[in-house]
Design a protein around this motif. Structure first.
Motif, PDB file in Angstrom:
ATOM      1  N   THR A 295      -0.695  -4.464   0.056  1.00 38.37           N
ATOM      2  CA  THR A 295       0.170  -3.739  -0.881  1.00 38.37           C
ATOM      3  C   THR A 295       1.533  -3.488  -0.242  1.00 38.37           C
ATOM      4  OG1 THR A 295      -1.701  -2.686  -1.996  1.00 38.37           O
ATOM      5  CG2 THR A 295       0.444  -1.580  -2.188  1.00 38.37           C
ATOM      6  N   ALA A 296       1.540  -3.069   1.006  1.00 38.40           N
ATOM      7  CA  ALA A 296       2.810  -2.845   1.717  1.00 38.40           C
ATOM      8  C   ALA A 296       3.597  -4.142   1.831  1.00 38.40           C
ATOM      9  CB  ALA A 296       2.534  -2.260   3.105  1.00 38.40           C
ATOM     10  N   ASP A 297       2.901  -5.230   2.123  1.00 37.27           N
ATOM     11  CA  ASP A 297       3.553  -6.537   2.216  1.00 37.27           C
ATOM     12  C   ASP A 297       4.207  -6.914   0.884  1.00 37.27           C
ATOM     13  OD1 ASP A 297       3.965  -8.940   3.933  1.00 37.27           O
ATOM     14  OD2 ASP A 297       2.793  -9.912   2.353  1.00 37.27           O
TER      15      ASP A 297
ATOM     16  N   ALA B 118       7.093   0.804   1.058  1.00 35.58           N
ATOM     17  CA  ALA B 118       6.371  -0.051   2.001  1.00 35.58           C
ATOM     18  C   ALA B 118       6.224   0.644   3.344  1.00 35.58           C
ATOM     19  CB  ALA B 118       7.085  -1.391   2.158  1.00 35.58           C
ATOM     20  N   ALA B 119       7.333   1.211   3.838  1.00 37.67           N
ATOM     21  CA  ALA B 119       7.293   1.897   5.130  1.00 37.67           C
ATOM     22  C   ALA B 119       6.318   3.069   5.089  1.00 37.67           C
ATOM     23  CB  ALA B 119       8.694   2.369   5.523  1.00 37.67           C
ATOM     24  N   GLN B 120       6.320   3.800   4.000  1.00 34.38           N
ATOM     25  CA  GLN B 120       5.411   4.940   3.884  1.00 34.38           C
ATOM     26  C   GLN B 120       3.954   4.476   3.864  1.00 34.38           C
ATOM     27  OE1 GLN B 120       6.264   8.361   4.015  1.00 34.38           O
ATOM     28  NE2 GLN B 120       4.091   8.247   4.501  1.00 34.38           N
ATOM     29  N   THR B 121       3.689   3.393   3.150  1.00 32.30           N
ATOM     30  CA  THR B 121       2.327   2.849   3.105  1.00 32.30           C
ATOM     31  C   THR B 121       1.883   2.426   4.500  1.00 32.30           C
ATOM     32  OG1 THR B 121       2.637   2.105   0.820  1.00 32.30           O
ATOM     33  CG2 THR B 121       0.850   1.071   2.069  1.00 32.30           C
ATOM     34  N   LEU B 122       2.768   1.772   5.230  1.00 27.91           N
ATOM     35  CA  LEU B 122       2.439   1.339   6.595  1.00 27.91           C
ATOM     36  C   LEU B 122       2.241   2.537   7.516  1.00 27.91           C
ATOM     37  CD1 LEU B 122       4.966  -1.612   6.760  1.00 27.91           C
ATOM     38  CD2 LEU B 122       2.462  -1.830   6.714  1.00 27.91           C
ATOM     39  N   GLU B 123       3.077   3.561   7.386  1.00 27.65           N
ATOM     40  CA  GLU B 123       2.917   4.780   8.191  1.00 27.65           C
ATOM     41  C   GLU B 123       1.585   5.455   7.879  1.00 27.65           C
ATOM     42  OE1 GLU B 123       4.649   5.798  10.688  1.00 27.65           O
ATOM     43  OE2 GLU B 123       6.701   5.066  10.444  1.00 27.65           O
ATOM     44  N   ASP B 124       1.212   5.470   6.605  1.00 27.06           N
ATOM     45  CA  ASP B 124      -0.074   6.066   6.209  1.00 27.06           C
ATOM     46  C   ASP B 124      -1.242   5.299   6.835  1.00 27.06           C
ATOM     47  OD1 ASP B 124       1.335   7.917   4.712  1.00 27.06           O
ATOM     48  OD2 ASP B 124       0.896   6.951   2.775  1.00 27.06           O
ATOM     49  N   ILE B 125      -1.148   3.983   6.835  1.00 29.15           N
ATOM     50  CA  ILE B 125      -2.191   3.155   7.456  1.00 29.15           C
ATOM     51  C   ILE B 125      -2.303   3.505   8.935  1.00 29.15           C
ATOM     52  CG2 ILE B 125      -2.782   0.808   8.177  1.00 29.15           C
ATOM     53  CD1 ILE B 125      -1.536  -0.146   5.484  1.00 29.15           C
TER      54      ILE B 125
ATOM     55  N   ALA C 221      -5.271   4.592  11.179  1.00 27.30           N
ATOM     56  CA  ALA C 221      -5.746   3.589  12.138  1.00 27.30           C
ATOM     57  C   ALA C 221      -4.569   3.178  13.032  1.00 27.30           C
ATOM     58  CB  ALA C 221      -6.322   2.389  11.402  1.00 27.30           C
ATOM     59  N   PRO C 222      -4.297   3.963  14.086  1.00 23.44           N
ATOM     60  CA  PRO C 222      -3.130   3.682  14.943  1.00 23.44           C
ATOM     61  C   PRO C 222      -3.178   2.329  15.645  1.00 23.44           C
ATOM     62  CG  PRO C 222      -4.161   5.787  15.521  1.00 23.44           C
ATOM     63  CD  PRO C 222      -5.018   5.143  14.498  1.00 23.44           C
ATOM     64  N   ASP C 223      -4.328   1.691  15.632  1.00 15.95           N
ATOM     65  CA  ASP C 223      -4.484   0.391  16.292  1.00 15.95           C
ATOM     66  C   ASP C 223      -4.439  -0.780  15.312  1.00 15.95           C
ATOM     67  OD1 ASP C 223      -6.892   0.932  15.053  1.00 15.95           O
ATOM     68  OD2 ASP C 223      -8.128   0.282  16.747  1.00 15.95           O
TER      69      ASP C 223
ATOM     70  N   HIS D 170       1.825  -2.384  12.464  1.00 16.73           N
ATOM     71  CA  HIS D 170       2.898  -2.195  13.449  1.00 16.73           C
ATOM     72  C   HIS D 170       3.926  -3.319  13.347  1.00 16.73           C
ATOM     73  CE1 HIS D 170       1.660   1.318  15.702  1.00 16.73           C
ATOM     74  NE2 HIS D 170       0.426   0.864  15.767  1.00 16.73           N
ATOM     75  N   ASN D 171       3.449  -4.552  13.189  1.00 21.67           N
ATOM     76  CA  ASN D 171       4.380  -5.685  13.055  1.00 21.67           C
ATOM     77  C   ASN D 171       5.307  -5.501  11.861  1.00 21.67           C
ATOM     78  OD1 ASN D 171       5.355  -8.537  13.468  1.00 21.67           O
ATOM     79  ND2 ASN D 171       4.492  -8.675  11.412  1.00 21.67           N
ATOM     80  N   HIS D 172       4.740  -5.177  10.735  1.00 24.35           N
ATOM     81  CA  HIS D 172       5.566  -5.043   9.532  1.00 24.35           C
ATOM     82  C   HIS D 172       6.541  -3.868   9.651  1.00 24.35           C
ATOM     83  CE1 HIS D 172       3.349  -8.243   7.791  1.00 24.35           C
ATOM     84  NE2 HIS D 172       3.610  -7.935   6.529  1.00 24.35           N
TER      85      HIS D 172
END
Length: 167
Positions: free
Chosen positions: A15-17, A28-35, A39-41, A46-48
């Motif tokens: 979805t972020a992609d 997108a950034a917020q979705t990635l931050e939420d992920i 799951a920090p790993d 992190h790449n996106h």
């Protein structure tokens, strides 16, 4: 040990992609931050985020950190290496770039032509024209696209010209 796939996180990542491709960068950034909060790993997130920070938000320190974590947590994810290399090259951090290129060459499925081109450009910037030409030739050897081969031939010509002009 084989990691379990978390399909819910993967779906949110996709979805972020999609949001990135639609230009909805904040979402997108917020979705990635939420992920990553969950799951920090999750290396691909992190790449996106690194890509967003580098190319859209121009925050190179945060971009580098996310790329570093992407490579650490998703060592088989080729996109992280390409993006990290491009960022380090743009920042002229050649020592770090050399390390990441060396790691990237060991990733299954990686595009060697792309990596050798990065090596060639790094050597050219460093004024090491013979080394640059060597890597541009490796780029040609590992390429199957006429346009990238033509580009590498131009790079070799440019390095030969620089050798004559810059003593």
């Amino acid at each position: 040990m084989h990691e379990e796939t978390n399909f819910e996180l993967e779906e949110r990542f996709l979805t972020a992609d999609r949001l990135i491709s639609e230009g909805q960068l904040r979402e997108a950034a917020q979705t990635l931050e939420d992920i990553l909060a969950e799951a920090p790993d999750f290396g691909k997130a992190h790449n996106h985020l690194g890509w967003l920070y580098e190319t859209k938000f121009k925050n190179y320190d945060r971009a580098e950190e996310h790329y570093r974590l992407a490579v650490k947590f998703a060592p088989g994810y080729a996109a992280a290496y390409y993006n990290y290399c491009y960022c380090l090259a743009a920042l002229r951090k050649h020592d770090e770039l050399e390390i990441i290129l060396g790691l990237a060459l060991k990733v299954p499925g990686i595009n060697y032509a792309t990596l050798y081109n990065e090596y060639g450009m790094m050597r050219e910037i460093q004024g090491r024209y013979d080394d640059a030409i060597h890597y541009f030739r490796l780029h040609i050897q590992n390429s199957f696209d006429s346009k990238t081969i033509d580009s590498a031939v131009e790079s070799i010509s440019r390095c030969e010209r620089k050798k004559k002009l810059i003593v």
